[in-house]
Design a protein around this motif. Sequence first.
Motif: not given
Length: 224
Positions: A51, A57-59, A76, A79, A81
């Motif tokens: 992201i 962070s990532d997904r 998605v 997540d 985040s």
Amino acid sequence: MKAFFFASVLKAQTPLGPAFLVNPESVGAQDNPDLQFDGAGRLWFVWTDLIGLEPESDRVMARALSPQGELGPTSVLVDTSDIPVTPALAPLIAPLHDPSGGFMLFYSRSDADGFDRVYGQPVSATGELVGKIFKASPPPPSSAGVSAATSLPQGGFFLLEYLVPCADCTDAPVNVDGLALRVDGSPATPYFQVQRNRRKTPVLGVRGSAVDGQGNIVVVWGGV
């Protein structure tokens, strides 16, 4: 750095058509693709999507190719985040034994205290998370990362994990252990050692396993 994932359909090692793009363009880097067919003949892809340009962070993303060759929407699934700097790593697909389709998603992620854990959650035939997320690794002070996931013919799943019995110990080796799970994600066997490693770093190349019709498992790994 942006990455694009392309796929080709082969018959007798001959492409049946042009390659097609799987992942939509994203601002951040995309990596770690995996793919498997589900019980309804859909070809599922999963990958990680960072992201932003300097992400904390990532997904985990997913997309299916129908038996008719149509790409579905992108979902998605994870997540990260909610807890910065705890990215999801190496998402893996293990098909469900369900003629309507769907799969079990496995991935590694650090918890809020910095211990690496392995998580799993079912995904429906439409790409939606169903059921509860579960942990498929020992509690701290152990640390684990999943490297391969396979569906078992009698139901359930087999995981290969890099397992550190004590992540706080300076001399703890990183072994390769196996774990069988029931359909609901609960352990069907204790952990058993597949490969003993005397080093503090993971054995290279542990990314493949295969299961025959009787449930016998073959594992491959590299070494130095």
